[in-house]
Design a protein around this motif. Sequence first.
Motif, PDB file in Angstrom:
ATOM      1  N   VAL A 135       0.834  -1.201   0.000  1.00 18.61           N
ATOM      2  CA  VAL A 135       0.000   0.000   0.000  1.00 18.61           C
ATOM      3  C   VAL A 135       0.870   1.253   0.000  1.00 18.61           C
ATOM      4  O   VAL A 135       0.778   2.105  -0.892  1.00 18.61           O
ATOM      5  CB  VAL A 135      -0.961   0.008   1.202  1.00 18.61           C
ATOM      6  CG1 VAL A 135      -1.745   1.323   1.261  1.00 18.61           C
ATOM      7  CG2 VAL A 135      -1.917  -1.185   1.130  1.00 18.61           C
ATOM      8  N   TYR A 136       1.750   1.364   0.992  1.00 19.21           N
ATOM      9  CA  TYR A 136       2.483   2.613   1.172  1.00 19.21           C
ATOM     10  C   TYR A 136       3.568   2.830   0.130  1.00 19.21           C
ATOM     11  O   TYR A 136       3.818   3.967  -0.281  1.00 19.21           O
ATOM     12  CB  TYR A 136       3.054   2.688   2.595  1.00 19.21           C
ATOM     13  CG  TYR A 136       2.002   3.136   3.569  1.00 19.21           C
ATOM     14  CD1 TYR A 136       1.800   4.481   3.829  1.00 19.21           C
ATOM     15  CD2 TYR A 136       1.164   2.217   4.182  1.00 19.21           C
ATOM     16  CE1 TYR A 136       0.809   4.905   4.688  1.00 19.21           C
ATOM     17  CE2 TYR A 136       0.165   2.624   5.036  1.00 19.21           C
ATOM     18  CZ  TYR A 136      -0.011   3.978   5.297  1.00 19.21           C
ATOM     19  OH  TYR A 136      -1.007   4.383   6.133  1.00 19.21           O
ATOM     20  N   ALA A 137       4.223   1.762  -0.317  1.00 18.84           N
ATOM     21  CA  ALA A 137       5.215   1.944  -1.378  1.00 18.84           C
ATOM     22  C   ALA A 137       4.532   2.399  -2.659  1.00 18.84           C
ATOM     23  O   ALA A 137       5.058   3.246  -3.398  1.00 18.84           O
ATOM     24  CB  ALA A 137       5.980   0.647  -1.609  1.00 18.84           C
ATOM     25  N   GLY A 138       3.328   1.863  -2.918  1.00 14.55           N
ATOM     26  CA  GLY A 138       2.588   2.270  -4.112  1.00 14.55           C
ATOM     27  C   GLY A 138       2.140   3.709  -4.072  1.00 14.55           C
ATOM     28  O   GLY A 138       1.970   4.355  -5.116  1.00 14.55           O
ATOM     29  N   ILE A 139       1.949   4.240  -2.862  1.00 16.02           N
ATOM     30  CA  ILE A 139       1.557   5.643  -2.707  1.00 16.02           C
ATOM     31  C   ILE A 139       2.774   6.556  -2.698  1.00 16.02           C
ATOM     32  O   ILE A 139       2.798   7.599  -3.361  1.00 16.02           O
ATOM     33  CB  ILE A 139       0.752   5.837  -1.404  1.00 16.02           C
ATOM     34  CG1 ILE A 139      -0.583   5.087  -1.469  1.00 16.02           C
ATOM     35  CG2 ILE A 139       0.506   7.322  -1.135  1.00 16.02           C
ATOM     36  CD1 ILE A 139      -1.340   5.070  -0.157  1.00 16.02           C
ATOM     37  N   LEU A 140       3.810   6.173  -1.964  1.00 14.29           N
ATOM     38  CA  LEU A 140       4.922   7.082  -1.694  1.00 14.29           C
ATOM     39  C   LEU A 140       5.992   7.098  -2.782  1.00 14.29           C
ATOM     40  O   LEU A 140       6.812   8.029  -2.815  1.00 14.29           O
ATOM     41  CB  LEU A 140       5.576   6.707  -0.359  1.00 14.29           C
ATOM     42  CG  LEU A 140       4.744   7.038   0.889  1.00 14.29           C
ATOM     43  CD1 LEU A 140       5.354   6.369   2.113  1.00 14.29           C
ATOM     44  CD2 LEU A 140       4.668   8.542   1.097  1.00 14.29           C
ATOM     45  N   ALA A 141       6.018   6.114  -3.643  1.00 19.59           N
ATOM     46  CA  ALA A 141       7.068   6.078  -4.660  1.00 19.59           C
ATOM     47  C   ALA A 141       7.015   7.331  -5.530  1.00 19.59           C
ATOM     48  O   ALA A 141       5.967   7.683  -6.073  1.00 19.59           O
ATOM     49  CB  ALA A 141       6.909   4.830  -5.529  1.00 19.59           C
ATOM     50  N   ARG A 142       8.161   7.995  -5.655  1.00 20.60           N
ATOM     51  CA  ARG A 142       8.246   9.190  -6.482  1.00 20.60           C
ATOM     52  C   ARG A 142       8.223   8.797  -7.952  1.00 20.60           C
ATOM     53  O   ARG A 142       9.027   7.988  -8.400  1.00 20.60           O
ATOM     54  CB  ARG A 142       9.528   9.952  -6.159  1.00 20.60           C
ATOM     55  CG  ARG A 142       9.536  10.613  -4.785  1.00 20.60           C
ATOM     56  CD  ARG A 142       8.804  11.948  -4.824  1.00 20.60           C
ATOM     57  NE  ARG A 142       9.440  12.846  -5.769  1.00 20.60           N
ATOM     58  CZ  ARG A 142      10.439  13.682  -5.442  1.00 20.60           C
ATOM     59  NH1 ARG A 142      10.915  13.716  -4.205  1.00 20.60           N
ATOM     60  NH2 ARG A 142      10.963  14.487  -6.358  1.00 20.60           N
ATOM     61  N   ARG A 143       7.322   9.377  -8.701  1.00 23.77           N
ATOM     62  CA  ARG A 143       7.184   9.036 -10.117  1.00 23.77           C
ATOM     63  C   ARG A 143       8.355   9.543 -10.943  1.00 23.77           C
ATOM     64  O   ARG A 143       8.555   9.087 -12.065  1.00 23.77           O
ATOM     65  CB  ARG A 143       5.880   9.587 -10.669  1.00 23.77           C
ATOM     66  CG  ARG A 143       4.638   8.735 -10.434  1.00 23.77           C
ATOM     67  CD  ARG A 143       4.392   8.281  -9.028  1.00 23.77           C
ATOM     68  NE  ARG A 143       3.066   7.666  -8.875  1.00 23.77           N
ATOM     69  CZ  ARG A 143       2.642   7.129  -7.756  1.00 23.77           C
ATOM     70  NH1 ARG A 143       3.421   7.122  -6.683  1.00 23.77           N
ATOM     71  NH2 ARG A 143       1.435   6.586  -7.695  1.00 23.77           N
ATOM     72  N   ASP A 144       9.132  10.494 -10.400  1.00 23.60           N
ATOM     73  CA  ASP A 144      10.273  11.044 -11.131  1.00 23.60           C
ATOM     74  C   ASP A 144      11.591  10.430 -10.686  1.00 23.60           C
ATOM     75  O   ASP A 144      12.665  10.925 -11.043  1.00 23.60           O
ATOM     76  CB  ASP A 144      10.329  12.562 -10.953  1.00 23.60           C
ATOM     77  CG  ASP A 144      10.472  12.968  -9.486  1.00 23.60           C
ATOM     78  OD1 ASP A 144      10.206  12.131  -8.599  1.00 23.60           O
ATOM     79  OD2 ASP A 144      10.854  14.124  -9.224  1.00 23.60           O
ATOM     80  N   ARG A 145      11.521   9.349  -9.900  1.00 24.75           N
ATOM     81  CA  ARG A 145      12.720   8.661  -9.440  1.00 24.75           C
ATOM     82  C   ARG A 145      12.739   7.234 -10.011  1.00 24.75           C
ATOM     83  O   ARG A 145      12.104   6.329  -9.456  1.00 24.75           O
ATOM     84  CB  ARG A 145      12.755   8.606  -7.912  1.00 24.75           C
ATOM     85  CG  ARG A 145      12.739   9.967  -7.222  1.00 24.75           C
ATOM     86  CD  ARG A 145      14.084  10.656  -7.302  1.00 24.75           C
ATOM     87  NE  ARG A 145      14.062  11.985  -6.690  1.00 24.75           N
ATOM     88  CZ  ARG A 145      14.253  12.218  -5.409  1.00 24.75           C
ATOM     89  NH1 ARG A 145      14.451  11.203  -4.582  1.00 24.75           N
ATOM     90  NH2 ARG A 145      14.240  13.459  -4.947  1.00 24.75           N
ATOM     91  N   PRO A 146      13.449   7.012 -11.113  1.00 29.00           N
ATOM     92  CA  PRO A 146      13.454   5.685 -11.749  1.00 29.00           C
ATOM     93  C   PRO A 146      13.877   4.567 -10.805  1.00 29.00           C
ATOM     94  O   PRO A 146      13.347   3.453 -10.887  1.00 29.00           O
ATOM     95  CB  PRO A 146      14.463   5.857 -12.894  1.00 29.00           C
ATOM     96  CG  PRO A 146      14.454   7.317 -13.193  1.00 29.00           C
ATOM     97  CD  PRO A 146      14.239   7.991 -11.874  1.00 29.00           C
TER      98      PRO A 146
END
Length: 287
Positions: free
Chosen positions: A68-79
């Motif tokens: 849940v939290y990794a899917g929310i917190l992952a930065r979309r601009d950080r490959p």
Amino acid sequence: MRALLSVANRDGLSAFARDLQGLGYELVATDGTREHLAADGIEAASVYELTAAPPLVGGQVRTFHPQVYAGILARRDRPEQLQQLVEQGIGLIDIVVVNVKPFAPEVGRHQIAIDEAIELIDVAGAALLGAAARNAAGVVAVPAPAHYPAVLEELRTLGQVSADTRYRLAADAFSTVAAYYAEIAAYFNQISNNVYPGRLALVLEKVGDLPYGENPHQRAAFYRETTHRSGSLADATQLHGAPPTFNNLMDLDAAYRIAADYTAPTVVITKHTDPVGLASAEELVEA
């Protein structure tokens, strides 16, 4: 695209969820929200299907999981962060729709035991909102049903929620969480007789905008305190007439405070916050 839904206030939820599905979003919901949607014929995956972990500690631990939290917190601009999710088989969560049941009205309605009050404190919902708001650059945090129309409108017309709207929603999400915890802090200060705490946070909710401020060129709004208040002018019912201005409210507040000093039915007339007429009698109509 995926949306996580976990709400206490279900006003407009089914229509919003149905529209999200129509726009191609996969829905994931906590148990109560999922049951509500199912009753309206809307299918949503359960959080358990994401986490493969059963609810723990009386159901309090459901969403506290990397899926849940990794899917929310992952930065979309950080490959590198997105690659970590791929390696762990974790999908992104793009919209987080969460609201919690207000705390202060529940404990203020009548006296309840401390154990019962603690059970009313929602930890998971506030944490989800904070996580989504923190990553507002890529995630839409939706803290109240009032935001549903704007979110849907932008998804339909722009294909996404604009940055301005995402950050406005994030601000509202953080203010919602801050207000929620302030109400809880006020409760614990109250039961521990901590009259002058080191930090004192007042929670105010907007009643409405006023026509103007003290002077015609100024702006103003009327707010109501939510934490452990008794009666106030903000709780009064207007019987007739135009909406009060800032100066009207100042006069009304002065009249209310003066009348409250008397035990008998009392009428007070004020002008520029000064009493220009005051009378008490056994019957209000006589006063």
